[in-house]
Design a protein around this motif. Structure first.
Motif, mmCIF file in Angstrom:
data_model
loop_
_atom_site.group_PDB
_atom_site.id
_atom_site.type_symbol
_atom_site.label_atom_id
_atom_site.label_comp_id
_atom_site.label_asym_id
_atom_site.label_seq_id
_atom_site.Cartn_x
_atom_site.Cartn_y
_atom_site.Cartn_z
ATOM 1 N N ALA A 1 0.751 -1.235 -0.068
ATOM 2 C CA ALA A 1 -0.020 -0.278 0.037
ATOM 3 C C ALA A 1 0.930 1.201 -0.002
ATOM 4 O O ALA A 1 0.644 2.113 -0.643
ATOM 5 C CB ALA A 1 -1.031 0.038 1.228
ATOM 6 N N LEU A 2 1.965 1.377 0.897
ATOM 7 C CA LEU A 2 2.788 2.400 0.783
ATOM 8 C C LEU A 2 3.491 2.769 -0.468
ATOM 9 O O LEU A 2 3.438 3.698 -0.979
ATOM 10 C CB LEU A 2 4.083 1.930 1.716
ATOM 11 C CG LEU A 2 3.974 2.383 3.267
ATOM 12 C CD1 LEU A 2 5.044 2.077 3.844
ATOM 13 C CD2 LEU A 2 4.105 4.108 3.397
ATOM 14 N N VAL A 3 4.093 1.564 -1.215
ATOM 15 C CA VAL A 3 4.476 1.906 -2.563
ATOM 16 C C VAL A 3 3.571 2.408 -3.536
ATOM 17 O O VAL A 3 3.977 3.334 -4.215
ATOM 18 C CB VAL A 3 5.273 0.399 -3.058
ATOM 19 C CG1 VAL A 3 5.830 0.764 -4.650
ATOM 20 C CG2 VAL A 3 6.350 0.186 -2.215
ATOM 21 N N LEU A 4 2.410 1.810 -3.729
ATOM 22 C CA LEU A 4 1.321 2.060 -4.476
ATOM 23 C C LEU A 4 1.078 3.621 -4.175
ATOM 24 O O LEU A 4 0.934 4.501 -5.108
ATOM 25 C CB LEU A 4 0.104 1.251 -4.445
ATOM 26 C CG LEU A 4 0.478 -0.098 -4.893
ATOM 27 C CD1 LEU A 4 -0.578 -1.042 -4.727
ATOM 28 C CD2 LEU A 4 1.001 -0.048 -6.596
ATOM 29 N N ALA A 5 0.854 3.867 -2.955
ATOM 30 C CA ALA A 5 0.354 5.303 -2.793
ATOM 31 C C ALA A 5 1.249 6.277 -3.022
ATOM 32 O O ALA A 5 1.166 7.235 -3.478
ATOM 33 C CB ALA A 5 -0.325 5.269 -1.162
ATOM 34 N N ALA A 6 2.536 5.852 -2.636
ATOM 35 C CA ALA A 6 3.674 6.870 -2.873
ATOM 36 C C ALA A 6 3.804 7.130 -4.423
ATOM 37 O O ALA A 6 4.035 8.124 -4.934
ATOM 38 C CB ALA A 6 4.791 6.504 -2.287
ATOM 39 N N ASP A 7 3.567 5.949 -4.959
ATOM 40 C CA ASP A 7 3.730 6.109 -6.566
ATOM 41 C C ASP A 7 2.717 6.942 -7.159
ATOM 42 O O ASP A 7 3.091 7.890 -8.068
ATOM 43 C CB ASP A 7 3.921 4.855 -7.155
ATOM 44 C CG ASP A 7 4.127 5.004 -8.695
ATOM 45 O OD1 ASP A 7 5.261 5.410 -8.918
ATOM 46 O OD2 ASP A 7 3.594 4.382 -9.485
ATOM 47 N N LEU A 8 1.421 6.725 -6.779
ATOM 48 C CA LEU A 8 0.388 7.738 -6.987
ATOM 49 C C LEU A 8 0.857 9.011 -6.907
ATOM 50 O O LEU A 8 0.359 10.078 -7.696
ATOM 51 C CB LEU A 8 -0.890 7.221 -6.533
ATOM 52 C CG LEU A 8 -1.391 5.905 -7.256
ATOM 53 C CD1 LEU A 8 -2.640 5.355 -6.387
ATOM 54 C CD2 LEU A 8 -1.933 6.162 -8.666
ATOM 55 N N ALA A 9 0.935 9.321 -5.695
ATOM 56 C CA ALA A 9 1.321 10.746 -5.114
ATOM 57 C C ALA A 9 2.523 11.479 -5.979
ATOM 58 O O ALA A 9 2.446 12.404 -6.316
ATOM 59 C CB ALA A 9 1.761 10.617 -3.550
ATOM 60 N N GLY A 10 3.456 10.374 -6.280
ATOM 61 C CA GLY A 10 4.648 11.034 -7.044
ATOM 62 C C GLY A 10 4.325 11.430 -8.517
ATOM 63 O O GLY A 10 4.688 12.366 -9.098
ATOM 64 N N GLN A 11 3.249 10.536 -9.127
ATOM 65 C CA GLN A 11 2.562 10.828 -10.455
ATOM 66 C C GLN A 11 1.949 11.952 -10.588
ATOM 67 O O GLN A 11 1.991 12.636 -11.377
ATOM 68 C CB GLN A 11 2.007 9.702 -10.842
ATOM 69 C CG GLN A 11 3.107 8.644 -11.276
ATOM 70 C CD GLN A 11 2.289 7.365 -12.153
ATOM 71 O OE1 GLN A 11 1.845 7.483 -13.094
ATOM 72 N NE2 GLN A 11 1.642 6.238 -11.398
ATOM 73 N N PHE A 12 0.908 12.273 -9.688
ATOM 74 C CA PHE A 12 -0.080 13.152 -9.812
ATOM 75 C C PHE A 12 -0.449 14.118 -8.560
ATOM 76 O O PHE A 12 -1.182 15.118 -8.797
ATOM 77 C CB PHE A 12 -1.538 12.272 -9.811
ATOM 78 C CG PHE A 12 -1.449 10.958 -10.710
ATOM 79 C CD1 PHE A 12 -1.592 11.447 -12.188
ATOM 80 C CD2 PHE A 12 -1.707 9.814 -10.440
ATOM 81 C CE1 PHE A 12 -1.526 10.372 -13.005
ATOM 82 C CE2 PHE A 12 -1.562 8.800 -11.155
ATOM 83 C CZ PHE A 12 -1.362 9.052 -12.858
ATOM 84 N N ALA A 13 0.330 14.068 -7.444
ATOM 85 C CA ALA A 13 0.083 15.140 -6.477
ATOM 86 C C ALA A 13 0.881 16.221 -6.864
ATOM 87 O O ALA A 13 0.294 17.409 -6.290
ATOM 88 C CB ALA A 13 0.349 14.404 -5.352
ATOM 89 N N THR A 14 1.818 16.338 -7.382
ATOM 90 C CA THR A 14 2.573 17.443 -7.634
ATOM 91 C C THR A 14 2.798 17.626 -9.131
ATOM 92 O O THR A 14 2.655 16.683 -10.128
ATOM 93 C CB THR A 14 4.069 17.289 -7.135
ATOM 94 O OG1 THR A 14 4.491 16.115 -7.556
ATOM 95 C CG2 THR A 14 4.082 17.248 -5.535
ATOM 96 N N PRO A 15 3.205 18.781 -9.434
ATOM 97 C CA PRO A 15 3.187 19.182 -11.106
ATOM 98 C C PRO A 15 4.626 18.520 -11.627
ATOM 99 O O PRO A 15 4.342 17.886 -12.724
ATOM 100 C CB PRO A 15 3.504 20.845 -11.088
ATOM 101 C CG PRO A 15 3.565 21.207 -9.668
ATOM 102 C CD PRO A 15 3.147 20.371 -8.830
ATOM 103 N N VAL A 16 5.560 18.294 -10.812
ATOM 104 C CA VAL A 16 6.771 17.457 -11.326
ATOM 105 C C VAL A 16 6.589 15.961 -10.824
ATOM 106 O O VAL A 16 6.160 15.722 -9.785
ATOM 107 C CB VAL A 16 7.784 17.948 -10.613
ATOM 108 C CG1 VAL A 16 9.420 17.591 -11.075
ATOM 109 C CG2 VAL A 16 8.117 19.366 -10.496
ATOM 110 N N LYS A 17 6.694 15.130 -11.645
ATOM 111 C CA LYS A 17 6.765 13.671 -11.435
ATOM 112 C C LYS A 17 8.055 13.279 -10.762
ATOM 113 O O LYS A 17 8.960 13.232 -11.249
ATOM 114 C CB LYS A 17 6.673 12.957 -12.664
ATOM 115 C CG LYS A 17 5.248 13.145 -13.234
ATOM 116 C CD LYS A 17 4.775 11.983 -14.358
ATOM 117 C CE LYS A 17 3.434 12.576 -14.925
ATOM 118 N NZ LYS A 17 2.944 11.284 -15.773
#
Lengths: 357, 280
Positions: free
Chosen positions: A313-329
């Motif tokens: 869950a940590l990896v998936l959530a962190a990856d989603l955050a890394g992709q979509f939560a910020t303007p930079v991936k």
């Protein structure tokens, strides 16, 4: 004093039904909590998996995603899902699970929250070898992966032999591990300095875990590894709980400590090494998953599966955050590193206060 | 409780290259309380650990009913021999009942579920140690004396015929020391459990032991009933201490009164000159 002793003598012949009932209900309550937490974590992880498939540059409806997974050909969607999102999701799920369960195994077996595949040298050995392959040998991706797995296992073996002495000592193992880790990191830094510029991005991927560019054909290795070693760790759940009581108590209770320890180390190390070969070392996951799972479930039960689920869950959530939560991936390893750092500080302060350091 | 023949033959054991036990042979009396006494570093703890298979002897062997213990499957052995280590490790945050329940490990199969008899064994062990009310408390909240009872309860839940204890009363107040030793005597009298322990306090050892093993420099130098073997000569041999032996007015067991360089009144000093004193 007299009172307690007298009471004791009277009660001794007949065990009170009350006591049995109290012990039974407490045990069932804790068991139920384990079950509920594990179910919730499973649902959460599945939801994150769905999100990984649905979200991206284009958001496809659930119907299309299911159709594509069932084998239907849909223009655009098929490529995005089969080639990019599915491998990314499976890699994140399995690598996260592997890191989580491997970390929990080491932390429990060594009775030290700082113990994780990093300290044991798996990840640093793998990374150093991979960077060496990329920069010096300029070898293919497959060779690099293979060499990194072998190097990870060798590093563990070296650390175990160096730390062995005449009797097993946890402190020595961790100290030798930290020493070897420092040497690997020095080597990586040196290689990065002499490396040619066009090789550096590939090398950096080995230093910061990332799910970018994972290909479907890389995954069977990870799937097979998980299918073999996750069950083996779960089967050793009870002996692992006994090892937590220390070498002497575990031996006394009939655990063949040397055998169990070797089996657990091999399983956890192979899981961590293969996962590292696919995604790179995803920072802090191995180190965070166990304590989070234990906090959720409570101590006293075998928490291997919850720890694996928390890792995934940590990896998936962190990856989603890394992709979509910020303007930079950001690659997933950066995000998990940001989560892990404060926890490490907190842990060090807490251990220092208790005098464990 | 089954009777067992538990023997050691010509044990040589120690750590690394340094051998501590020097050809120790003994037989543990069944259904009795045996206590090992001796000065610091005389090897009594090493002997206990070697008997309880925590240390593999360099030569010689430990026999259970005539069979070397390292040839007995470890879980099967764990149903006969239990041990309370000197400084057991507590997993943080574990509940008392869960910890005591871990003593059931040798009775459970790898996949087997928890059975009624496991709950009963845990309950019985906890009642015996007077900690039933603490069952669902985390162990971190307990005092030193309570914790020690939890550990003994774990060893009781293991339901072994033979129980080894490495200094079960160390770090405890005198009140708790007596309480623990009384509870162990209960266990011995009611269940017939053979108890073998290391005790520091020679007078408590003399009172609670049915049988004593006295060690010096890795060798067994005397064994027998306390009233038969405790003399001022033996105490001098074992501890290098001058003393007078009197009769414990409570238990009639021998009691050691050390002499030391100060505080002995003149009458006593004269008695010393006259030879070894036995005021019994």
């Amino acid at each position: 004093m007299m009172n307690t002793i007298e009471m004791n003598t009277i009660e001794m012949n007949t065990v009170e039904i009350n006591t049995i009932e109290m012990i039974r209900s407490g045990r069932i309550r804790r068991r139920r909590r384990w079950f509920v937490v594990t179910m919730v974590l499973t649902i959460l992880t599945m939801a994150l998996c769905c999100a990984m498939l649905l979200l991206g540059n284009t958001i496809y409806p659930l119907r299309d995603v299911i159709a594509v997974l069932a084998g239907e050909e849909i223009r655009g969607a098929s490529f995005a899902i089969n080639t990019i999102r599915l491998p990314r999701m499976v890699a994140g799920l399995l690598a996260g699970f592997a890191f989580g369960i491997a970390g929990y195994t080491f932390q429990t077996m060594l009775r030290n929250p700082l113990a994780n595949p990093n300290v044991i040298g798996v990840t640093s050995g793998s990374s150093a070898a991979a960077v060496f392959c990329i920069i010096v040998l300029q070898s293919s991706k497959a060779v690099t992966s293979l060499v990194s797995v072998i190097a990870g296992l060798l590093t563990v073996l070296i650390i175990y032999v160096l730390a062995r002495g005449t009797s097993f000592s946890i402190g020595r193992l961790i100290l030798v591990g930290i020493g070897i880790q420092a040497m690997c990191n020095a080597m990586i830094t040196y290689l990065m300095l002499i490396g040619e510029e066009h090789n550096l991005p590939a090398a950096v991927r080995w230093l910061t875990g990332s799910l970018n560019g994972v290909k479907l054909e890389e995954l069977p290795l990870l799937v097979i590894t998980c299918l073999i070693f996750v069950p083996s760790i779960c089967l050793l759940g009870r002996p692992l709980m006994m090892l937590e009581l220390g070498e002497q108590s575990a031996t006394t209770l009939g655990v063949r400590t040397d055998l169990v320890r070797v089996l657990l180390i091999v399983s956890a190390v192979v899981l961590a090494a293969i996962a590292t070969a696919i995604t790179g070392p995803i920072a802090s996951v191995a180190f965070l998953a166990g304590p989070i799972a234990s906090r959720l479930v409570g101590i006293g039960t075998a928490n291997s599966i919850p720890a694996g689920l928390v890792g995934a869950a940590l990896v998936l959530a962190a990856d989603l955050a890394g992709q979509f939560a910020t303007p930079v991936k950001f690659p997933v390893g950066i995000i998990t590193g940001i989560i892990g750092a404060p926890y490490l500080l907190f842990l060090l302060i807490q251990m220092n206060r208790r005098g464990d350091l | 409780m089954g009777s067992h023949l538990f023997q050691a033959k010509q044990l040589v054991a120690g750590y690394d290259q340094k051998m501590i036990l020097d050809h120790v042979s003994l037989e543990i009396p069944s259904h009795e309380i045996s206590v090992m006494i001796g000065a610091n570093a005389c090897g009594k703890s090493t002997l206990l650990k070697t008997l309880a298979r925590l240390i593999k002897p360099a030569s010689g062997e430990v026999l259970l009913d005539g069979k070397p213990i390292h040839q007995i499957p470890s879980k099967q052995l764990a149903r006969v021999i239990g041990l309370l280590p000197q400084s057991p490790i507590v997993p943080e945050g574990i509940s008392v009942a869960d910890l005591v329940g871990r003593g059931r490990y040798p009775h459970q199969s790898m996949f087997g579920s928890w059975r009624q008899e496991d709950d009963e064994a845990v309950a019985e062990a906890m009642e015996m140690m007077n900690i039933a009310k603490l069952a669902n408390h985390p162990i971190d909240e307990l005092s030193g004396g309570q914790r020690q009872r939890v550990w003994i309860a774990m060893a009781l839940a293991q339901q072994t015929d033979i129980l080894f204890l490495d200094e079960p009363t160390t770090y405890l107040d005198i009140t708790y020391q007596i309480e623990i030793l009384d509870l162990l005597t209960d266990l011995n009298r009611k269940r017939g459990t053979t108890i073998v322990m290391v005790l520091h306090d020679i007078n408590l050892a003399a009172r609670y032991a049915d049988y004593l093993f006295a060690m010096r420099q890795g060798q067994l130098i005397a064994e027998g009933k306390p009233s038969d073997i405790i003399t001022s000569e033996l105490i001098h041999d074992v501890f290098g201490l001058d003393c007078t032996i009197i009769q414990d007015p409570v238990s009639n067991s021998p009691s050691v009164v050390p002499i030391g360089r100060y505080h002995a009144h003149s009458g006593h000093a004269m008695m010393q000159i006259g030879g070894n004193v036995h005021a019994r």
